[in-house]
Design a protein around this motif. Structure first.
Motif, short mmCIF file in Angstrom:
data_model
loop_
_atom_site.label_atom_id
_atom_site.label_comp_id
_atom_site.label_asym_id
_atom_site.label_seq_id
_atom_site.Cartn_x
_atom_site.Cartn_y
_atom_site.Cartn_z
N CYS A 157 0.87 -1.17 0.00
CA CYS A 157 0.00 0.00 0.00
C CYS A 157 0.91 1.23 0.00
N CYS B 87 0.43 3.02 3.89
CA CYS B 87 0.91 2.36 5.11
C CYS B 87 2.11 1.45 4.85
N CYS C 136 -4.61 0.23 0.28
CA CYS C 136 -5.40 -0.82 0.92
C CYS C 136 -6.71 -0.19 1.38
N CYS D 131 -6.59 2.44 4.18
CA CYS D 131 -5.99 3.77 3.94
C CYS D 131 -6.77 4.61 2.94
ZN ZN Z 1 -2.63 1.01 3.60
#
Ligand code: ZN
Lengths: 197, 75
Positions: A72, A75, A92, A95
Motif C-alpha cells: 500500500c 501504510c 489498501c 488507507c
Molecule cells: Zn494502507
C-alpha cells in the motif's frame, strides 16, 4: 500505459561513435500495435510513485526471484492487500478513505507526466523494459560502462534498479509512443514527506 | 461511467453527484472555489475536500465508481 500513434516516420539510428555499433530502433506509426511490442511489453499498466521510489531506491536492486505482493502506498504494508489504484498508487482498504490520502489525491496540483519506455535486448535473448533517459542519458551511461568494462544501471518501469553487464546488451528499442504515467504527489504531500512534517 | 462533459453539465446546473466508495457515501457539488467532495464514512467523521472536475473524473475512473444525481441533502 498510454499508446498513441502519431504518425512519425519509421527510422533506424545507429550509435556512431561506438566500435560495436548498438542498434537503436525508433519507430512511429502503429509501432505499439506490432505483435513484437505487445509481446515485449504486455498489456499491463505501469506506474511509478516517485516519493516511494525516492525512499526505496538507494538500496534496492532488481531481483527477478522476488515475487512479493505489492505494498500500500500509504501504510507500506502488503497486508491487507492493496485493492485500489488511484493515480497509479496502490491503496489498501484501510488507507483509501483517510484524510491524508483523499486530500492528496484530490489536490488539483496533482499532475500526470509521461515517461518513455525502451526495451533492452541481451545477447542471450532476454529483453526487458526500462525507463528511457531516466535520471541520466541511457545511451551515454551504457557507452561509458562498456568502454570501462563496468556494469550499467537502468530503472524498470516501476523505478526499481536493474544492474547488468554493459557487454551483454545488444540492442535498445525505443517505441515512440510508449510511456508510463507518472503522477506527482500533491505539493503539500511532497513538502511533508521531504521535511518530515 | 459518466462522461466528463455530463459531469460538468450536471454540476454547473447546480446538481449534485453521489456515489458509494467502498462503504462511504460521497457527494460532489460545484462551488466558487472548485468541486467540493464530501465523504461520509459508515463509521467516522464526515470529511470535505476541494478539488476540481478533473480530479473527480479521475477518481471515478480509477476507483470504478458509479455516479448518480442526488437531491441536495443539505437543504
Ligand atoms: Zn494502507
Amino acid at each position: 500505459m498510454i499508446f498513441r500513434a502519431l504518425g512519425a516516420v519509421a527510422r533506424l539510428l545507429w550509435a556512431e561513435d561506438d566500435e560495436r555499433a548498438i542498434r537503436i530502433e525508433r519507430r512511429g506509426e502503429n509501432d505499439i500495435n506490432d505483435e513484437e511490442y505487445i509481446e515485449d511489453l504486455g498489456d499491463g499498466c505501469f506506474s511509478i510513485d516517485f516519493a516511494a521510489y525516492d525512499a526505496s531506491v538507494n538500496d534496492k536492486i532488481y531481483d527477478l526471484t522476488t515475487n512479493q505482493a505489492p505494498k500500500c502506498s500509504q501504510c507500506k504494508k502488503r497486508l491487507p492487500a492493496p485493492e485500489f489504484s488511484w493515480h497509479g498508487r496502490l491503496y489498501c482498504r484501510r488507507c483509501l478513505l483517510t484524510y491524508d490520502v483523499l486530500k492528496s489525491e484530490m489536490d488539483p496540483n496533482l499532475k500526470c507526466y509521461r515517461w518513455p519506455i525502451a526495451i533492452v535486448y541481451l545477447e542471450d535473448g532476454v529483453r526487458f523494459p526500462i525507463l528511457w533517459n531516466f535520471r541520466r542519458d541511457t545511451l551515454e551511461e551504457w557507452r561509458y560502462a562498456r568502454r570501462h568494462g563496468l556494469d550499467v544501471e537502468f530503472y524498470d518501469p516501476i523505478g526499481s534498479k536493474i544492474i547488468i553487464e554493459a557487454d551483454m546488451i545488444t540492442r535498445f528499442k525505443v517505441p515512440n509512443e510508449c510511456y508510463v504515467e507518472v503522477w506527482t504527489t500533491s505539493i503539500d504531500d511532497f513538502v511533508k514527506k521531504k521535511t518530515g512534517r | 461511467m459518466m462522461k466528463r462533459a455530463e459531469m460538468e453539465a450536471h454540476l454547473k446546473s447546480g446538481g449534485r453527484l453521489g456515489f458509494f466508495c467502498d462503504d462511504a457515501f460521497c457527494e460532489a457539488w460545484l462551488a466558487e472555489d472548485g468541486v467540493h467532495l464530501a465523504i461520509l464514512p459508515k463509521d467516522g467523521e464526515e470529511m470535505e475536500f476541494v478539488g476540481d472536475l478533473d480530479k473527480l473524473y479521475e477518481m471515478q475512473i480509477d476507483l470504478e465508481l458509479s455516479l448518480f444525481p442526488t437531491a441536495d441533502r443539505r437543504q
